[in-house]
Design an enzyme around this catalytic site. Structure first.
Site, PDB file in Angstrom:
ATOM      1  N   ASP A 331       0.886  -1.143   0.000  1.00 56.66           N
ATOM      2  CA  ASP A 331       0.000   0.000   0.000  1.00 56.66           C
ATOM      3  C   ASP A 331       0.939   1.211   0.000  1.00 56.66           C
ATOM      4  OD1 ASP A 331      -2.120   1.835   0.804  1.00 56.66           O
ATOM      5  OD2 ASP A 331      -1.156   1.741   2.772  1.00 56.66           O
ATOM      6  N   ASP A 523      -1.392  -1.108   6.166  1.00 58.94           N
ATOM      7  CA  ASP A 523      -1.484  -0.732   7.575  1.00 58.94           C
ATOM      8  C   ASP A 523      -2.887  -0.385   8.050  1.00 58.94           C
ATOM      9  OD1 ASP A 523      -1.683   1.567   6.110  1.00 58.94           O
ATOM     10  OD2 ASP A 523      -0.701   2.804   7.614  1.00 58.94           O
ATOM     11  N   ASP A 527      -7.046  -1.479   4.190  1.00 59.84           N
ATOM     12  CA  ASP A 527      -6.198  -2.517   3.608  1.00 59.84           C
ATOM     13  C   ASP A 527      -6.633  -3.919   4.024  1.00 59.84           C
ATOM     14  OD1 ASP A 527      -4.513  -0.732   2.313  1.00 59.84           O
ATOM     15  OD2 ASP A 527      -3.284  -0.457   4.101  1.00 59.84           O
TER      16      ASP A 527
END
Lengths: 636, 125
Positions: A331, A523, A527
């Protein structure tokens, strides 16, 4: 009776027989009536030290089960009963085999037991971190209470050198806290009012007052212990093969032993004693124990060591998958980057541009506004008053300052078309992934402010390390292509998938999975679906509970370096499991034919007592090999 | 003649071992008894050369307690492991050891001894 006592007793009782064996080899004087002494001693050993094997073997037999106790019981009973019969008929006996099999098997179990306790220390040690007492402030008075009595909302106090009792938020005070035991972060961390503290960490320099936010099972320490405990009792898929072998192993060994006896006695004309020796050796050497403990001990040591570094590996399956990763996707925001945009460039008269922009933006709620206001605060700029503030959605903000019409946002807010010079500047900044806002006064652009979410300090070397290990690195982000590509270039990512809606990250991970095992590092709550879909979900940061739930690997510290460390530990532990299984199998593959007398023609035979010794050391060596993971080098 | 006898006995023994250990000897599943008007359920499992009963049926949503009683002296059976629940506990010999089992989710959960040689199953439905 404990294994330790049974072992020492058997060893003591078997010493005269050891003397007799050596005496025969070295032509010393033999014990008088040696066979009768051996009968008495072996009977005692069988009754005291060996009875448990026979008891459990019988109980298992009634359940149609056979295990290593069966092998020990059948092996020793055969040697013992045959020797009694032979003694009556004045033929050669081998009582000492029965005695020494018991001695060595008990030695193996004793060592294994000791080392296994050592291997499972990780959770015990973590639990010891828990504070037992807390200092609570009630009605202005402090008192010590047991940790179990602390409730959410209690006002607690910790003095220098004391442990923080439970997870909470600081209300008053300033101190440094050593969090290494939980997060693995070696540097002490400065804490003040508003900061979070973790139960079990060590307060170092000042007095802190904090309110308990989590207690009991919900604290971070309790959750970590829970995860480690789960991991240590889980099974790696590779173990399934070993389990299937172990299930059928013992009965098959018994069948082979009978066949060995029959072949030697009937077809090769060996004496009864010799044929029996081969059969007994075969039974004794074939212990499936080493196979059974190959995976659990390595898992225990590997996951325990990782936990100490603030890396939580959820189970054996994750560990196995993590050692075959082909694609690793990140990410962007908060994972590869700091997660907070900061002002990187101010073009024009810096003071004037920043003053006007910050004054306007201090009234705005745009995420980038915060970065501009912070930049002004940093330079201690006093902000003038703004009147007629107007938020033009998608364009920017405008207002009156000191009688001038001022704007911050898109260049189109200026009354005149953008001239070439500003155009070039904007393009140059956007090229490197920076978002630019134009600042203008009375219809004219007077400056630009560039804002960027900068990459984390170790992003570049970490990506380089992963690429070095043959992984395809990918960045999945909702950001625009240009910004995403710029960050990717800065950190060295191979592939960029930009402009992905939050809900579609999981979809993109699925696509990557078509080309191989895919890990996803993220995190936040958004996600979570991608973390769950990925073959290995790596949740960064002590962040959200959702991430901890869905990630297969949880990095307690918010450090990218730990991604590399976690994968190294996973790989090393899995390699150790494979090595252990290999040795346990190879050992039987080689040991059984030797014990069965296949190589007897060339003088290579194994007495039942030696077979017992070899068996004992096969399990002990597997445990020792797992413990060696504690010393394996894990560099970052 | 003796040799023929020995051979015959050996063959019979091998076949007998195969039948005894690999033949189908199914144990019956045991359903836990409900106590206190269905407020909780308990089942006693004897550990001696295996688990009896080795298949335990629990009712979903009712708090359950598994009472392990280890008679077997072997170190093989001294631990019981439920891999999915993260339970890995030492069973003291000749004492009752209680393990609470979460029945909130229906399903089949395996358990085994520390070396994964002896197996049992808990079915929640």
């Amino acid at each position: 009776m404990s294994i330790k006592k049974r072992f020492w007793l058997a060893l003591l009782l078997s010493l005269p027989m050891l003397y007799d064996m050596l005496a025969m080899l070295l032509a010393w004087p033999m014990l008088p009536n040696g066979d009768w002494i051996a009968l008495v001693l072996t009977t005692l050993i069988m009754l005291i030290s060996g009875r448990a094997f026979i008891q459990s073997a019988w109980a298992a037999f009634l359940h149609h089960h056979a295990n290593m106790d069966t092998l020990v019981a059948v092996g020793t009973l055969t040697a013992y009963l045959y020797s009694i019969g032979a003694l009556m008929h004045h033929q050669g006996v081998f009582f000492e085999s029965a005695a020494y099999i018991i001695v060595f098997v008990l030695l193996g179990q004793y060592l294994e037991d000791k080392m296994r306790t050592q291997a499972s220390q990780a959770t015990t040690k973590l639990l010891e971190l828990q504070a037992r007492q807390a200092t609570v402030i009630r009605n202005g008075q402090t008192s010590e209470i047991p940790i179990e009595e602390v409730e959410i909302g209690d006002r607690l106090l910790t003095r220098p050198g004391e442990k923080i009792a439970t997870d909470g938020r600081i209300v008053k005070g300033h101190s440094t806290v050593n969090e290494s035991m939980i997060t693995g972060e070696s540097m002490p961390i400065e804490k003040q009012a508003g900061d979070l503290v973790i139960g079990g960490t060590l307060n170092q320099t000042g007095i802190l007052e904090y309110t308990a936010e989590k207690v009991g099972k919900d604290t971070m320490l309790a959750q970590i212990v829970e995860i480690v405990r789960h991991a240590q009792s889980s099974h790696a898929p590779i173990q399934k093969m070993a389990d299937r072998i172990a299930d059928v192993f013992v009965p098959i060994v018994l069948m082979i032993a009978i066949a060995v006896f029959a072949i030697w006695n009937v077809f090769l004309d060996a004496t009864l004693t010799r044929s029996l020796t081969f059969a007994v050796s075969t039974i004794v050497i074939a212990c499936p124990c080493a196979l059974g403990i190959a995976t659990p001990t390595a898992l225990m040591v590997g996951t325990g060591r990782a936990a100490k570094m603030g890396i939580l590996i959820k189970n054996g399956e994750v560990l196995e998958t993590a050692s075959h990763i082909k694609n690793i996707a990140f990410d962007k925001t908060g994972t590869l980057t700091q997660g907070q945009p900061v002002v990187t460039d101010v073009i024009g008269d810096p003071k004037q541009v920043l003053t006007l922009a910050a004054a306007l933006e201090s009234l705005s709620e745009h995420p980038l506004a915060d970065a501009i206001v912070k930049a002004a605060q940093k330079q201690a700029i006093a902000l003038p008053d703004v009147t007629e503030f107007l938020n033009r959605a998608g364009q920017g903000v405008t207002g009156q300052i000191n009688g001038h019409q001022v704007f911050v946002g898109k260049p189109q807010l200026a009354s005149q078309p953008l001239d070439k010079e500003w155009q070039d500047q904007i393009e140059r900044l956007q090229e490197v992934g920076k978002t630019t806002a134009a600042v203008g006064q009375d219809g004219l652009i007077i400056g630009l402010i560039a804002i960027q979410d900068a990459p984390k300090p170790f992003a570049k070397p970490v990506i380089a390390r992963l690429k070095q290990q043959g992984m395809h690195t990918v960045m999945i982000t909702g950001d625009n292509k240009r910004a995403a590509k710029a960050v990717a270039k800065q950190v060295g990512i191979d592939e960029v998938i930009a402009e992905v809606m939050p809900g579609d990250k999981a979809q993109q991970v699925k696509k990557l999975q078509q080309s191989g095992v895919t890990a996803f590092v993220g995190d936040g709550i958004n996600d979570a679906p991608a973390l769950a879909v990925a073959d290995v979900g790596i949740a960064m940061g002590s962040g959200t509970d959702v991430a901890i739930e869905t990630g297969g690997i949880v990095l307690v510290k918010n450090s990218l370096k730990d991604v590399v460390k976690a994968l190294v530990i996973a790989k090393k532990t899995f390699a150790r499991i494979k090595l252990n299984l290999f040795w346990a199998l190879i050992y039987n593959l080689i040991g059984i034919p030797i014990a069965a007398g296949v190589f007897a023609h060339w003088g290579l035979v194994l007495s039942p007592a030696l077979a017992g010794l070899a068996m004992a050391f096969s399990s002990a060596s597997v445990v020792a090999s797992s413990l060696m993971l504690n010393a394996a080098k894990i560099d970052d | 003649m003796l040799k023929v006898m020995i051979l015959l006995i050996a063959v019979i023994l091998i076949v007998a071992i195969g039948w005894w250990f690999f033949g189908h000897h199914q144990e019956k599943a045991m359903t836990a008894r409900l106590n206190n008007n269905g407020q909780d359920q308990k089942v006693r499992i004897e550990v001696n050369g295996g688990y009896s009963p080795s298949t335990i049926v629990l009712k979903k949503g009712v708090p359950a307690e598994l009472d392990f009683y280890r008679k077997d002296p072997s170190s093989c059976l001294e631990r019981v492991v439920f891999p999915e629940q993260g339970i890995n506990e030492q069973l003291p010999q000749n004492q009752l050891h209680q393990i609470e089992f979460d029945t909130s989710q229906a399903g089949e959960y395996e358990f085994a001894c520390g070396m994964n040689m002896f197996h049992g199953k808990v079915i929640v439905k």
